[in-house]
Enzyme design. Structure first.
Site, PDB file in Angstrom:
ATOM      1  N   SER A   1       0.793  -1.227   0.000  1.00 27.13           N
ATOM      2  CA  SER A   1       0.000   0.000   0.000  1.00 27.13           C
ATOM      3  C   SER A   1       0.826   1.277   0.000  1.00 27.13           C
ATOM      4  O   SER A   1       0.262   2.367  -0.155  1.00 27.13           O
ATOM      5  CB  SER A   1      -0.943   0.012   1.199  1.00 27.13           C
ATOM      6  OG  SER A   1      -1.970  -0.928   0.971  1.00 27.13           O
TER       7      SER A   1
ATOM      8  N   LYS B   1       0.309   3.466  -2.904  1.00 30.41           N
ATOM      9  CA  LYS B   1      -0.857   4.363  -3.009  1.00 30.41           C
ATOM     10  C   LYS B   1      -0.454   5.843  -2.974  1.00 30.41           C
ATOM     11  O   LYS B   1      -1.179   6.696  -3.477  1.00 30.41           O
ATOM     12  CB  LYS B   1      -1.863   4.039  -1.890  1.00 30.41           C
ATOM     13  CG  LYS B   1      -2.481   2.643  -2.074  1.00 30.41           C
ATOM     14  CD  LYS B   1      -3.284   2.173  -0.862  1.00 30.41           C
ATOM     15  CE  LYS B   1      -3.820   0.752  -1.107  1.00 30.41           C
ATOM     16  NZ  LYS B   1      -4.419   0.135   0.085  1.00 30.41           N
TER      17      LYS B   1
ATOM     18  N   TYR C   1      -3.931  -2.625 -10.159  1.00 31.12           N
ATOM     19  CA  TYR C   1      -3.839  -2.459  -8.695  1.00 31.12           C
ATOM     20  C   TYR C   1      -2.963  -3.547  -8.069  1.00 31.12           C
ATOM     21  O   TYR C   1      -2.098  -3.267  -7.232  1.00 31.12           O
ATOM     22  CB  TYR C   1      -5.249  -2.458  -8.083  1.00 31.12           C
ATOM     23  CG  TYR C   1      -5.232  -2.418  -6.576  1.00 31.12           C
ATOM     24  CD1 TYR C   1      -4.930  -1.241  -5.889  1.00 31.12           C
ATOM     25  CD2 TYR C   1      -5.484  -3.568  -5.823  1.00 31.12           C
ATOM     26  CE1 TYR C   1      -4.886  -1.215  -4.496  1.00 31.12           C
ATOM     27  CE2 TYR C   1      -5.442  -3.540  -4.434  1.00 31.12           C
ATOM     28  CZ  TYR C   1      -5.152  -2.372  -3.779  1.00 31.12           C
ATOM     29  OH  TYR C   1      -5.093  -2.343  -2.411  1.00 31.12           O
TER      30      TYR C   1
ATOM     31  N   TYR D   1      -4.428   3.639   8.167  1.00 32.65           N
ATOM     32  CA  TYR D   1      -5.770   3.053   8.361  1.00 32.65           C
ATOM     33  C   TYR D   1      -6.349   3.500   9.700  1.00 32.65           C
ATOM     34  O   TYR D   1      -6.210   4.658  10.063  1.00 32.65           O
ATOM     35  CB  TYR D   1      -5.708   1.520   8.224  1.00 32.65           C
ATOM     36  CG  TYR D   1      -4.936   1.096   7.009  1.00 32.65           C
ATOM     37  CD1 TYR D   1      -5.403   1.462   5.747  1.00 32.65           C
ATOM     38  CD2 TYR D   1      -3.744   0.413   7.101  1.00 32.65           C
ATOM     39  CE1 TYR D   1      -4.690   1.100   4.611  1.00 32.65           C
ATOM     40  CE2 TYR D   1      -3.028   0.062   5.966  1.00 32.65           C
ATOM     41  CZ  TYR D   1      -3.508   0.409   4.738  1.00 32.65           C
ATOM     42  OH  TYR D   1      -2.811   0.078   3.628  1.00 32.65           O
TER      43      TYR D   1
ATOM     44  N   VAL E   1       1.227  -3.711   3.861  1.00 28.53           N
ATOM     45  CA  VAL E   1       1.239  -4.999   4.576  1.00 28.53           C
ATOM     46  C   VAL E   1       2.497  -5.833   4.303  1.00 28.53           C
ATOM     47  O   VAL E   1       2.682  -6.873   4.918  1.00 28.53           O
ATOM     48  CB  VAL E   1      -0.026  -5.862   4.317  1.00 28.53           C
ATOM     49  CG1 VAL E   1      -1.251  -5.258   4.955  1.00 28.53           C
ATOM     50  CG2 VAL E   1      -0.226  -6.144   2.854  1.00 28.53           C
TER      51      VAL E   1
HETATM   52  N1  GLN Z   1      -2.339  -5.483  -1.785  1.00 26.92           N
HETATM   53  C1  GLN Z   1      -2.894  -5.325  -0.476  1.00 26.92           C
HETATM   54  C2  GLN Z   1      -4.388  -5.481  -0.533  1.00 26.92           C
HETATM   55  O1  GLN Z   1      -4.959  -5.005  -1.469  1.00 26.92           O
HETATM   56  C3  GLN Z   1      -2.532  -3.973   0.054  1.00 26.92           C
HETATM   57  C4  GLN Z   1      -3.025  -3.742   1.443  1.00 26.92           C
HETATM   58  C5  GLN Z   1      -2.041  -3.040   2.332  1.00 26.92           C
HETATM   59  O2  GLN Z   1      -0.854  -2.945   2.093  1.00 26.92           O
HETATM   60  N2  GLN Z   1      -2.547  -2.580   3.447  1.00 26.92           N
HETATM   61  O3  GLN Z   1      -5.009  -6.109   0.303  1.00 26.92           O
END
Ligand code: GLN
Length: 308
Positions: free
Chosen positions: A65, A68, A192, A244, A262
């Site tokens: 993420s 992003k 994505y 988050y 993650v």
């Molecule tokens: N690729 C992961 C997902 O879409 C990204 C989530 C994350 O890094 N928090 O679930």
């Protein structure tokens, strides 16, 4: 207080040493579950050209993420303020892959840093382009920003995400039902999952984020990546939404705009000072790097870089 950046980094490493290996490696994406939880790396690049690296700073990891931030940058450059008609800029208090608010809020995700918001951002990038061209342009942007042409995505992680991506597919279909995803869901997810599967080292990631610490321009090349106002806005969204439902906690303890993934990476921005990347794969219950967050808390205390 140590003055030299490498002394500060050495002290941060000493302080987190006993915690390394704690937290749980993400296992809902099977390819990520194989990563050694004892890895720890940190890199700092300052606006005036100093660098400090420690631990596994040169090892590649899945940025997940953290991507992003870079797609948000590209989408804001592409359509400007119109982006905020498709995605909000409020923290959620919900998990990164939550669908609950989307129905009440007519398919407009709360912010671009949760999965739903990032999927809309990717859809914006896809408009007028093919999926291959879109992922190529995201990778090209990262290569330019990190000054490193080797940056790639990991096809095994991308495949693993595709196979287990039902929640993301649900989010995308749901938003398409509201007209807020315009491309084909398969195309949007194609991009994505690949953007999440990009692998970078702490050294590359810290370098890539430097424009956000330097009012939108790259202090090394002089290139204006985004305007000063836009860099400020991206940092504001990172501060309020980058972790988050633990974004408040991160602001409380670290006091820097930051974005977690993650894969265990965090990019943190100390405006006017430095760009920092940490990596430690063990996550806390919210899905943010446990040791990475601790390291940034110590770094912020030792440097006085907190924005508060
Ligand atoms: N690729 C992961 C997902 O879409 C990204 C989530 C994350 O890094 N928090 O679930």
């Amino acid at each position: 207080m140590p003055q030299d950046l490498s002394d500060i980094v050495a002290e941060v490493c000493r302080d987190v040493q006993n915690e390394i290996g704690t937290g749980r490696v993400a296992d809902y994406i099977p390819a990520l579950a194989k990563v050694d939880p004892r890895k720890f790396g940190i890199s700092i690049v300052t606006c005036d050209g100093k660098t400090a690296n420690a631990g596994d700073a040169d090892e590649l990891f899945s940025i997940q993420s953290v991507s992003k931030i870079f797609t948000l940058t590209l989408a804001a450059e592409k359509i400007g303020a119109a982006l905020w008609e498709r995605v909000g800029r409020e923290p959620t208090g919900s998990a990164f892959n939550s669908i609950v608010q989307l129905e009440h809020e007519s398919g407009i995700p709360r912010n671009p840093l949760i999965n739903a918001g990032a999927i809309v951002v990717t859809d914006v990038l896809l408009e007028g382009n093919g999926p291959q061209q879109t992922i190529d342009s995201i990778i090209a942007f990262l290569r330019r920003r990190a000054d490193d042409d080797t940056i790639q995505f990991d096809p095994e992680v991308a495949r693993s995400e595709t196979e287990t991506g039902d929640r993301n597919a649900s989010l995308a279909h749901f938003m398409r039902g509201f007209g807020n995803v315009k491309g084909q869901v398969a195309d949007v997810l194609h991009v994505y999952f690949r953007q999440c599967a990009i692998t970078m080292s702490c050294r590359q990631l810290a370098r890539a984020g430097l424009y956000l610490a330097h009012a939108g321009s790259d202090p090394v090349t002089g290139e204006e990546v985004v305007s000063e106002a836009r860099a400020r806005r991206i940092n504001a969204v990172m501060m309020t939404c980058g972790h988050y439902d633990a974004s408040g906690d991160f602001a409380f303890h670290v006091g820097l705009p930051g974005k977690s993934g993650v894969g265990g990476g965090i990019l943190a921005i100390a405006p006017r000072h430095a760009s920092i990347a940490v990596w430690s794969p063990g996550l806390n219950e919210v899905g943010n790097s446990l040791v990475g967050s601790l390291a940034l808390e110590r770094l912020s205390a030792l440097t006085g870089w907190s924005v508060f």
